[in-house]
Design a protein around this motif. Structure first.
Motif, PDB file in Angstrom:
ATOM      1  N   THR A   1       7.475  -7.924  -4.050  1.00  0.00           N
ATOM      2  CA  THR A   1       8.319  -7.150  -4.967  1.00  0.00           C
ATOM      3  C   THR A   1       8.508  -7.838  -6.308  1.00  0.00           C
ATOM      4  O   THR A   1       8.926  -7.209  -7.278  1.00  0.00           O
ATOM      5  CB  THR A   1       9.703  -6.910  -4.327  1.00  0.00           C
TER       6      THR A   1
ATOM      7  N   GLN B   1       8.770  -0.941  10.750  1.00  0.00           N
ATOM      8  CA  GLN B   1       9.761  -0.790   9.697  1.00  0.00           C
ATOM      9  C   GLN B   1       9.799  -2.031   8.804  1.00  0.00           C
ATOM     10  O   GLN B   1       9.988  -1.918   7.581  1.00  0.00           O
ATOM     11  CB  GLN B   1      11.135  -0.527  10.314  1.00  0.00           C
ATOM     12  N   GLU B   2       9.614  -3.208   9.392  1.00  0.00           N
ATOM     13  CA  GLU B   2       9.581  -4.434   8.597  1.00  0.00           C
ATOM     14  C   GLU B   2       8.401  -4.400   7.617  1.00  0.00           C
ATOM     15  O   GLU B   2       8.526  -4.818   6.453  1.00  0.00           O
ATOM     16  CB  GLU B   2       9.454  -5.631   9.537  1.00  0.00           C
TER      17      GLU B   2
ATOM     18  N   ARG C   1       9.257  -2.034   4.738  1.00  0.00           N
ATOM     19  CA  ARG C   1      10.227  -2.633   3.808  1.00  0.00           C
ATOM     20  C   ARG C   1       9.567  -3.701   2.928  1.00  0.00           C
ATOM     21  O   ARG C   1       9.945  -3.869   1.770  1.00  0.00           O
ATOM     22  CB  ARG C   1      11.400  -3.233   4.592  1.00  0.00           C
ATOM     23  N   GLU C   2       8.594  -4.404   3.487  1.00  0.00           N
ATOM     24  CA  GLU C   2       7.893  -5.417   2.693  1.00  0.00           C
ATOM     25  C   GLU C   2       7.024  -4.772   1.615  1.00  0.00           C
ATOM     26  O   GLU C   2       6.958  -5.242   0.485  1.00  0.00           O
ATOM     27  CB  GLU C   2       7.029  -6.280   3.614  1.00  0.00           C
TER      28      GLU C   2
ATOM     29  N   PRO D   1      10.353  -1.779  -0.590  1.00  0.00           N
ATOM     30  CA  PRO D   1      11.743  -1.937  -0.126  1.00  0.00           C
ATOM     31  C   PRO D   1      12.608  -0.707  -0.392  1.00  0.00           C
ATOM     32  O   PRO D   1      13.589  -0.480   0.313  1.00  0.00           O
ATOM     33  CB  PRO D   1      12.255  -3.139  -0.924  1.00  0.00           C
ATOM     34  N   ARG D   2      12.248   0.075  -1.403  1.00  0.00           N
ATOM     35  CA  ARG D   2      13.094   1.216  -1.762  1.00  0.00           C
ATOM     36  C   ARG D   2      12.785   2.464  -0.944  1.00  0.00           C
ATOM     37  O   ARG D   2      13.460   3.485  -1.081  1.00  0.00           O
ATOM     38  CB  ARG D   2      12.922   1.526  -3.250  1.00  0.00           C
ATOM     39  N   TYR D   3      11.747   2.423  -0.100  1.00  0.00           N
ATOM     40  CA  TYR D   3      11.367   3.597   0.684  1.00  0.00           C
ATOM     41  C   TYR D   3      12.398   3.885   1.763  1.00  0.00           C
ATOM     42  O   TYR D   3      12.821   2.994   2.496  1.00  0.00           O
ATOM     43  CB  TYR D   3       9.999   3.368   1.329  1.00  0.00           C
ATOM     44  N   ARG D   4      12.800   5.136   1.846  1.00  0.00           N
ATOM     45  CA  ARG D   4      13.756   5.559   2.882  1.00  0.00           C
ATOM     46  C   ARG D   4      12.982   5.913   4.153  1.00  0.00           C
ATOM     47  O   ARG D   4      12.331   6.961   4.222  1.00  0.00           O
ATOM     48  CB  ARG D   4      14.574   6.767   2.388  1.00  0.00           C
ATOM     49  N   ILE D   5      13.066   5.045   5.141  1.00  0.00           N
ATOM     50  CA  ILE D   5      12.305   5.255   6.379  1.00  0.00           C
ATOM     51  C   ILE D   5      12.856   6.469   7.116  1.00  0.00           C
ATOM     52  O   ILE D   5      14.051   6.528   7.427  1.00  0.00           O
ATOM     53  CB  ILE D   5      12.376   4.009   7.269  1.00  0.00           C
TER      54      ILE D   5
END
Length: 584
Positions: free
Chosen positions: A86, A129-130, A133-134, A137-141
């Motif tokens: 990021t 999910q990890e 996020r890597e 990070p801003r993605y809404r799972i």
């Protein structure tokens, strides 16, 4: 910039000298030579500079976070051994992810689940999910419910597109049944046609749950329902390929369509019939016992691997015969022959004399291997989606009958002259330049097929006068076909075949059995014989086997596995459909 006033100042304690160099300054004895303008060496942007470093620091934090991390900016931040992914994002990445981008990622995850046949629960996995996020990070799972909803939407859109594509096309179908781990019975229907580029296209239309007994009536109702859902008329279906199960054969007849018996299944039945000879059965039973023994004995398997290594053989397991799997008898014999020395060494060392084959039994096995090889080649040739197969059904039957004295009756009874599929298959053979000499037919039969095709060609010319004409593994299998047929068809006499117009000229053409007929029609035939090419499109896409439907079972088995045995049948239909029909 060269005319800017220069002066020297002491380096601020919170900004290292390497950062000054980043903006084009030079350091001498802890001091830097300053200019009115600073230039970023990465983005070449000019920045105003008077006496403070705030402007420079703000630029680094906004556009080059990796440099800021290395230089401990802002003051007090712990040093980073390696910048995070990021850190390379621009300043705009600090805000929420745009909705369009969020939807695009969700769409890709949905396609990944469908095409790669992954469980929907993968979205709930901690490591998955990890990873998300890597990467972003801003993605809404999304939740599993959201993904399920996305699958339904993707299925509906893909299905509507397929409906549109199949409109006004003539098709061939294959169908077969299977049972899931949850003991749900399903009927799968696939569709086949030839594209404008003379390539075979195939699609899975549906995988319907079959409730009640598996009678011909219920199967026919399922197939009829599928045709109605896609607005496919019976007139648009040239033929349906099935195995030899009576409920499916009768179901196709109940629907009013021509049934093409699966030649691969027919060959397997014929082979099984021929292997019932006592001398053959005894030798094969011994090979099966040997394969089964090594399959359940870890110690003897290890010893076999040691012997294989000593003898310079591949470390391969023995193959056991399976009645329902084509060519496994041949595969079992080939593997046993390859590993004969290693297996014999283990049998001698462990005193397993009851597994040892006598010299006469090995002779029988070796002869049987040569006998079964043409069946292996024929089955492989008919199990492809890359080129026509129905046109090869009767020529292959002719080759099998001419080469083998046993099993003939079982093969001949499957394709009777009075049946509708006999004429259809011979028309397909005539329109395939590899087999157009119809060596497998008598002169009277050739005349019958030629006249029928001539009559259909004249009707096509009348109906389409005002219309314009629309316009590594496969190679190995075609090569095997060439070795199987030799010059049997290419040197045959054509004197007994007659025709008029395009058909007469076409019957002078020849093509080797190891060539793809669709490539010939695309490059040569459709230009020389524009009207006849329309009939070639109609007949050459008919499958000679029901292999396509049975391959669907493999993808379905990956979807309805032990962890997903409770899947709703409608969801199974959607997932199987998408796994087989999503193209990109």
């Amino acid at each position: 910039m060269e005319n800017c006033k220069e002066r020297t100042i002491t380096t601020p304690s919170h900004l290292k000298s390497s950062v000054w160099k980043h903006f084009g300054f030079s350091t001498v004895g802890g001091k830097v030579t300053n200019k009115d303008k600073a230039v970023c060496r990465l983005c070449k942007r000019e920045l105003s500079y008077l006496s403070t470093t705030s402007n420079l620091r703000t630029h680094l934090l906004a556009y080059h976070r990796n440099v800021a991390a290395e230089e401990q900016l802002p003051s007090g931040t712990a040093p980073s051994v390696q910048p995070r992914v990021t850190a390379f994002f621009s300043a705009q990445s600090a805000g929420p992810l745009p909705d369009a981008r969020n939807k695009a990622i969700t769409g890709k995850i949905t396609r990944f689940i469908c095409k790669d046949m992954r469980p929907i629960a993968v979205i709930s996995g901690d490591r998955f999910q990890e990873l998300l996020r890597e990467l972003e990070p801003r993605y809404r799972i999304p939740s599993r419910t959201t993904i399920s909803s996305q699958i339904v939407q993707l299925y509906d859109a893909t299905r509507e597109n397929l409906k549109t594509m199949l409109q006004h096309k003539t098709l061939a179908l294959t169908t077969d049944g299977w049972t899931s781990l949850a003991t749900h019975a399903y009927v799968t229907v696939t569709a086949h046609c030839i594209s404008d580029l003379w390539e075979l296209d195939n699609y899975v239309l549906c995988t319907k749950e079959l409730r009640g007994s598996h009678t011909a009536v219920h199967v026919a109702e399922s197939i009829t329902s599928t045709l109605n859902e896609y607005n496919i008329s019976r007139e648009a279906v040239v033929a349906v390929a099935t195995d030899n199960a009576l409920n499916y054969v009768n179901a196709i007849r109940n629907v009013g369509l021509i049934n093409v018996p699966c030649l691969a299944h027919t060959l397997n039945l014929a082979v099984r019939k021929g292997l019932e000879v006592k001398a053959v059965d005894t030798a094969l039973s011994r090979l099966k016992q040997t394969a089964a023994h090594f399959g359940r004995s870890p110690s003897d398997t290890c010893l076999l691997q040691e012997k294989q290594e000593l003898l310079g053989l591949k470390k391969e397991k023995l193959i056991n015969d399976c009645v329902t799997r084509w060519n496994t008898t041949y595969d079992m014999i080939c593997r046993a022959s390859e590993q004969q020395a290693a297996v014999a060494a283990v049998i001698f060392a462990k005193k397993l004399s009851h597994l040892e084959l006598s010299t006469s039994e090995w002779t029988t096995v070796e002869q049987l291997k040569d006998t079964l090889k043409p069946f292996k080649v024929a089955t492989q040739a008919l199990s492809t989606d890359a080129y026509p197969t129905a046109s090869a059904v009767l020529p292959l039957q002719h080759v099998m009958v001419s080469q083998l004295s046993r099993m003939v009756a079982n093969l001949k009874m499957r394709y009777k002259e009075e049946s509708g599929e006999w004429l259809l298959l011979n028309k397909a053979a005539l329109l395939d330049p590899r087999f157009s000499r119809l060596v497998h037919l008598s002169p009277e039969q050739k005349q019958l097929v030629t006249e029928s095709l001539s009559h259909e060609l004249s009707e096509t010319e009348t109906d389409t006068d005002d219309r314009t004409r629309q316009g590594d593994k496969s190679a190995a299998v075609l090569g095997a076909m060439g070795s199987l047929f030799g010059d049997l068809y290419s040197k045959a006499d054509r004197s007994s075949c007659s025709g008029n117009g395009e058909l007469r000229d076409y019957l002078k053409e020849t093509l080797s059995a190891d060539k793809n007929p669709l490539s010939w029609w695309r490059d040569t035939g459709c230009h020389r014989y524009p009207q006849l090419s329309k009939l070639a499109r109609k007949y050459l896409y008919v499958p000679g086997t029901s292999v396509r439907s049975e391959r669907v079972f493999s993808s379905a088995g990956n979807i309805v596995n032990k962890k997903r045995a409770a899947l709703d049948p409608d969801q199974v239909d959607r997932l199987v459909f998408l796994a087989n029909n999503l193209r990109n």
